[in-house]
Design an enzyme around this catalytic site. Sequence first.
Site, PDB file in Angstrom:
ATOM      1  N   HIS A 353       0.799  -1.234   0.000  1.00 46.46           N
ATOM      2  CA  HIS A 353       0.000   0.000   0.000  1.00 46.46           C
ATOM      3  C   HIS A 353       0.822   1.268   0.000  1.00 46.46           C
ATOM      4  O   HIS A 353       0.259   2.357   0.138  1.00 46.46           O
ATOM      5  CB  HIS A 353      -0.913   0.054   1.229  1.00 46.46           C
ATOM      6  CG  HIS A 353      -1.967  -0.991   1.247  1.00 46.46           C
ATOM      7  ND1 HIS A 353      -3.225  -0.779   0.718  1.00 46.46           N
ATOM      8  CD2 HIS A 353      -1.962  -2.254   1.711  1.00 46.46           C
ATOM      9  CE1 HIS A 353      -3.948  -1.868   0.887  1.00 46.46           C
ATOM     10  NE2 HIS A 353      -3.208  -2.790   1.479  1.00 46.46           N
ATOM     11  N   LYS A 540       0.865  14.588   0.619  1.00 45.78           N
ATOM     12  CA  LYS A 540      -0.508  14.854   0.187  1.00 45.78           C
ATOM     13  C   LYS A 540      -0.739  16.345  -0.088  1.00 45.78           C
ATOM     14  O   LYS A 540      -1.744  16.735  -0.654  1.00 45.78           O
ATOM     15  CB  LYS A 540      -1.500  14.347   1.232  1.00 45.78           C
ATOM     16  CG  LYS A 540      -1.495  12.816   1.376  1.00 45.78           C
ATOM     17  CD  LYS A 540      -2.452  12.358   2.481  1.00 45.78           C
ATOM     18  CE  LYS A 540      -2.328  10.888   2.815  1.00 45.78           C
ATOM     19  NZ  LYS A 540      -3.027  10.004   1.850  1.00 45.78           N
TER      20      LYS A 540
HETATM   21  C1  26W Z   1       3.931   0.697  10.028  1.00 49.91           C
HETATM   22  C2  26W Z   1       3.459   2.090   9.815  1.00 49.91           C
HETATM   23  C3  26W Z   1       2.521   2.156   8.692  1.00 49.91           C
HETATM   24  C4  26W Z   1       1.159   2.045   8.930  1.00 49.91           C
HETATM   25  C5  26W Z   1       0.265   2.083   7.889  1.00 49.91           C
HETATM   26  C6  26W Z   1       2.965   2.308   7.406  1.00 49.91           C
HETATM   27  C7  26W Z   1       2.081   2.335   6.371  1.00 49.91           C
HETATM   28  C8  26W Z   1       0.733   2.216   6.607  1.00 49.91           C
HETATM   29  C9  26W Z   1      -0.254   2.181   5.467  1.00 49.91           C
HETATM   30  C10 26W Z   1       0.305   1.312   4.371  1.00 49.91           C
HETATM   31  C11 26W Z   1      -0.612   3.532   4.987  1.00 49.91           C
HETATM   32  C12 26W Z   1      -1.856   3.532   4.137  1.00 49.91           C
HETATM   33  O1  26W Z   1      -2.954   3.591   4.649  1.00 49.91           O
HETATM   34  N1  26W Z   1      -1.704   3.521   2.811  1.00 49.91           N
HETATM   35  C13 26W Z   1      -2.811   3.869   1.938  1.00 49.91           C
HETATM   36  O2  26W Z   1      -3.485   2.708   1.510  1.00 49.91           O
HETATM   37  C14 26W Z   1      -4.634   3.047   0.758  1.00 49.91           C
HETATM   38  C15 26W Z   1      -5.382   1.773   0.452  1.00 49.91           C
HETATM   39  O3  26W Z   1      -4.698   1.015  -0.479  1.00 49.91           O
HETATM   40  C16 26W Z   1      -4.257   3.813  -0.482  1.00 49.91           C
HETATM   41  O4  26W Z   1      -5.426   4.211  -1.152  1.00 49.91           O
HETATM   42  C17 26W Z   1      -3.431   5.046  -0.127  1.00 49.91           C
HETATM   43  O5  26W Z   1      -2.965   5.678  -1.290  1.00 49.91           O
HETATM   44  C18 26W Z   1      -2.281   4.656   0.759  1.00 49.91           C
HETATM   45  O6  26W Z   1      -1.595   5.803   1.223  1.00 49.91           O
END
Ligand code: 26W
Length: 797
Positions: A353, A540
């Site tokens: 993601h 963003k």
């Molecule tokens: C470990 C810390 C952490 C926690 C959550 C790192 C990364 C995340 C997620 C991957 C962040 C997230 O929510 N990403 C989003 O996912 C959505 C669903 O696919 C996308 O539409 C967004 O573009 C993306 O930023």
Amino acid sequence: MFDTQLTLPDLKTAILQHLTYTLGKDAQNASVYDWRMALSFAIRDRIVGPWFASTRRTWAEDRKRVYYLSMEFLIGRLLEDACVNLGLRDLAVQAMEDFGQDFSSIVENEPDAALGNGGLGRLAACFMESMATIGCPAYGYGIRYEHGLFRQRFEAGHQVETPEDWLLSRHPWEFERPESAYTIGFKGTVENRDGREVWVPGETVQAEAYDTPVVGWQGKWANTLRLWGARPTTLFDLERFNRGDYTAAAEPETLARTLSRVLYPDDTTYQGKELRLKQEFFLTSAALQDILRRYLKNHNDIRALPKHVAIQMNDTHPAIAGPELIRLLTDGHGVEFVEALEIAQACLGYTNHTLLPEALERWATFTFGNVLPRHMQIVERIDAWHKDEYHSRPHYVGIVKHHEVRMGELAFIMAHKVNGVSALHSELIKKNLFPELDKLHPGRIINETNGVTPRRWLRMCNRPLSNLITDTIGDGWEDDLDRLRDLEPHVEQKGFRDAFGAAKRVNKARLSDWLRTECGVSVNPDAMFDVQVKRIHEYKRQLLNILETIAHWHAIKQNPKGRWVPRVKIFGGKSAPGYAVAKEIIHLINDVASVVNSDIETRDLLTIVYPPNYNVSMAERLIPAADLSEQISTAGKEASGTGNMKFMMNGAPTIGTLDGANVEILQEVGRENFFLFGLTAEEVLKRREDGDHSKKAIEASKPLQDVLQMIAEGRFCPTQKDRYHGLVHRVWHHDYFLVADDFDAYRAAQAEVDRAFADRDRWLRMAAMNTARSGFFSSDRTIRGYMKDVWSVEAAL
Ligand code: 26W
């Protein structure tokens, strides 16, 4: 089939029964909370039928099941959603009215289940609803956090976080399953007994299941969301208690419960906290033990697991699933290592993601080996096996490198399919994130563009527009969203366009009332509602938006008699508590709002509002009322976005860059119905090679110079004029996200938005075309893609 048998008197009787016997309350002095509970229990009762029927069929037909492992499920409120999907909403409204209660107030009494940060968690919730709608047998596995995402307040423009406590009130949608509990180990040692490795954990906790049924459209199918709560293995230390040491006696209890106490509020920045690793293993191990127990109830060949079980890892957070499944198969079932690895691979899929390097999980081998000693051995063995199998693997590629375990590489190697969440993102995964692994495993990386559920994000949250759609093209579009295309010929008719505008106007009036009562800001419902809601992050570019807003304000003040289009700028979103730069941007938006909103010269032309504590319920209010959708990330950084799809469905054209799923939105809706601007992902990379890019961009843009000058002079913070010196300096000299480089293009696109909005007929066509062409973005389409390309699972409906 909708529950057509249920009559109004039946429902009322059921509600009264629950009020009396489940809650022990007399209708005479029942509160809104009591009525909500009674109604929720009555509605939940109607889900149980389809839920049992679905489960029975899955067993009887020995169907393959999907297991969706996610550290986050951002589900929001459940009452109205359940009513809508069961076709009972009108009946529920009537029943409550007969009891002298207002249905909306009851719905709003429910706290949001905020068990997620943003996009990833909300996607998991949309997927659960779509799998239930399609009849894909599935379980969601997550953690039952006692405290979901923090609540946000503003104090003098600063974000202040307070704990969220959704479980203080009773959660009527779940069934506690104390009988379904598993032991989860941590730490300890690995002993070699007769040539076999045996893990002797130093700590253990119990994972206890809480099940929430998830019912699909028209109640034809229901699946289970199973959330794990942590409990101590031993309740408390009786010996210490008897000695009078009560605090020490309760220690095991406290330690265990810490595991499911709070959701980590970081999205996109990763911190290597031991508790987080423990949470990830807690979820994953409980889920896998549960999956194997269920499988072995009616199968005895563990090697046939992949024929019956598909496990999806929502990002790398549950990527320990690879090693844990190997451990259970080898240590627990005597399967040989390589065979166990191949079975695990055939079961597992991994969804990526994010490409942001700071978000990629990596654990220090010290921490990893300490918390999960047996898994550390297995990870090393997987890595060695992979290196051996793929001789051409470059030396710098691998799972364990520089004393770190890289969870992305682990998930990739342990999965048979790896997917990105938009076409552009999936290409960038191949090109930039895993280029070497992509070469070694051609075809493993695929794309599954995100979607959102049209039941919640159109039918439920936007009744004026949904009713218009049904009146125009008939019903049945909710689970066949491509049918929205049938609206296109109607867009040519003025009557339809006016009705479309009228529906939007109803939502805008409703939002205006809410902003007045909740935020004390009055806005003109005929102004353009320009909305940017999402987590606050530099990539963003909320900063780009507020800088352009300042430029716009400045322009109005220089020509107050001009033909300006009145705008309401709406911001919403939380910053991670430790993300100082994001917090500074929030502060700036609030500071600018207080200066601009008190300017009598521009009052009727520009208002800025930033309602605190953006969450799913606020999104359901804001998105249907939006005229313009802001999707302005630096190209190459937003994996997909899903808010962008919700706005499109609700008839708000996008102003946006060629990033994430914006690319596909543009393709579907057509260039004439989208306000495109900005550098492309490739141009962004090139531009950064010039160390002076931002300086040059600013020097070429008088409006941007003026804006930065105003901020630097302290126009928006007269009591502390140097407050934003650091911020302005960064735009000049360290503008990694190219705010300056895209400023003029953004400003020109906003001017085009103004021209389009001033031409009401042109605007309504654009808005209606956005809805008509949004069918592709139903999460039903996404789920069908996963079922075919990743899970090899058939729908039961
Ligand atoms: C470990 C810390 C952490 C926690 C959550 C790192 C990364 C995340 C997620 C991957 C962040 C997230 O929510 N990403 C989003 O996912 C959505 C669903 O696919 C996308 O539409 C967004 O573009 C993306 O930023």
